[in-house]
Write an enzyme that holds these catalytic residues in place. Structure first.
Site, PDB file in Angstrom:
ATOM      1  N   SER A 124       9.783  12.465   8.785  1.00 58.53           N
ATOM      2  CA  SER A 124       8.558  13.508   9.501  1.00 58.53           C
ATOM      3  C   SER A 124       7.340  13.168   8.767  1.00 58.53           C
ATOM      4  O   SER A 124       7.177  12.871   7.561  1.00 58.53           O
ATOM      5  CB  SER A 124       9.010  14.708   8.958  1.00 58.53           C
ATOM      6  OG  SER A 124      10.203  15.030   9.013  1.00 58.53           O
ATOM      7  N   ASN A 160       1.516  13.684   4.433  1.00 60.42           N
ATOM      8  CA  ASN A 160       2.456  12.936   3.793  1.00 60.42           C
ATOM      9  C   ASN A 160       3.542  12.420   4.601  1.00 60.42           C
ATOM     10  O   ASN A 160       3.483  13.232   5.868  1.00 60.42           O
ATOM     11  CB  ASN A 160       3.196  14.071   2.770  1.00 60.42           C
ATOM     12  CG  ASN A 160       4.435  13.660   2.178  1.00 60.42           C
ATOM     13  OD1 ASN A 160       4.124  12.383   1.437  1.00 60.42           O
ATOM     14  ND2 ASN A 160       5.252  14.134   1.814  1.00 60.42           N
TER      15      ASN A 160
END
Length: 222
Positions: free
Chosen positions: A140, A111
């Site tokens: 991130s 993700n």
């Protein structure tokens, strides 16, 4: 590199698919992946058009037609597994995943999240960063686990928070970095340089990552 040596990949989307486009562009270039399908939980989103324009098979599995989260995720597993992916990437897939779904793809699902995790999990990250007076914000890439936005981190990129920023200007600055670091993490995984051990430790080039790789502008992508 022939398709036989490319990592088979399935992308899950819910919207415009700008990160998907970055992955598509990489696959057209030298990113060693074969995007076998793009699956959306919403019909008629721009991300599906992006995939269709690139000749990638698209599927829609509308969550509104299922009675609960568990039955939807089971159907989604069956649909994804038709394409036998080595990696599943969440590219703006706006669904909270059930534990069974996450376990099924343990160690092979990524993700991307628009914050410097562990700060600002969940939604509205850019406004949260502004409200907290942050001077640095970013994005991130992480492995997906049962903990929302809490999986082991792989790579991050930082952007400055500037005077006069609002959530929109900050989001645009972060998105530019997202489009660099997501294909980078995928590249490492496709090259078998990156893996997640059973104890939750991320390894890159056989070295444990004590903290995520910090990508900086102008850095050569290898």
């Amino acid at each position: 590199m022939s398709d036989n040596h490319k990592l088979p990949l399935v992308a899950l989307i819910s919207g415009g698919g700008t990160n998907l486009q970055a992955i598509i562009d990489g696959a057209v270039g030298d990113l060693p992946v074969e995007i076998r399908a793009v699956i959306s939980n919403r019909p008629d989103v721009l991300g599906l058009t992006r995939a269709e324009n690139a000749g990638i098979p698209t599927r829609v599995l509308n969550h509104k037609t299922f009675p609960d989260r568990e039955s939807y995720d089971q159907a989604l597993i069956e649909l994804i597994d038709e394409y036998q992916p080595g990696l599943v990437v969440l590219a703006g897939f706006m669904r909270i995943l059930t534990p069974g779904f996450v376990r099924h793809y343990a160690g092979r699902m990524f993700n991307i999240h628009p914050s410097l995790l562990p700060k600002f999990r969940g939604l509205h990250t850019h406004q949260q960063a502004l409200d907290e007076g942050e001077t640095l914000h970013g994005a991130s890439v992480h492995f997906v686990t049962e903990e929302l936005d809490g999986g082991p981190l792989i790579v991050q990129a930082q952007v400055p928070v500037r005077d006069g920023d609002d959530a929109g200007t900050l989001a645009n600055r972060v998105l530019q970095r997202e489009h660099l670091i997501y294909p980078l993490a995928i590249r490492w995984f496709a090259q078998q340089r990156l893996h997640l051990a059973g104890n939750g430790q991320v390894y890159l080039d056989n070295q444990p990552l004590q903290q995520p790789v910090l990508f900086t502008p102008g850095q050569e992508i290898v």
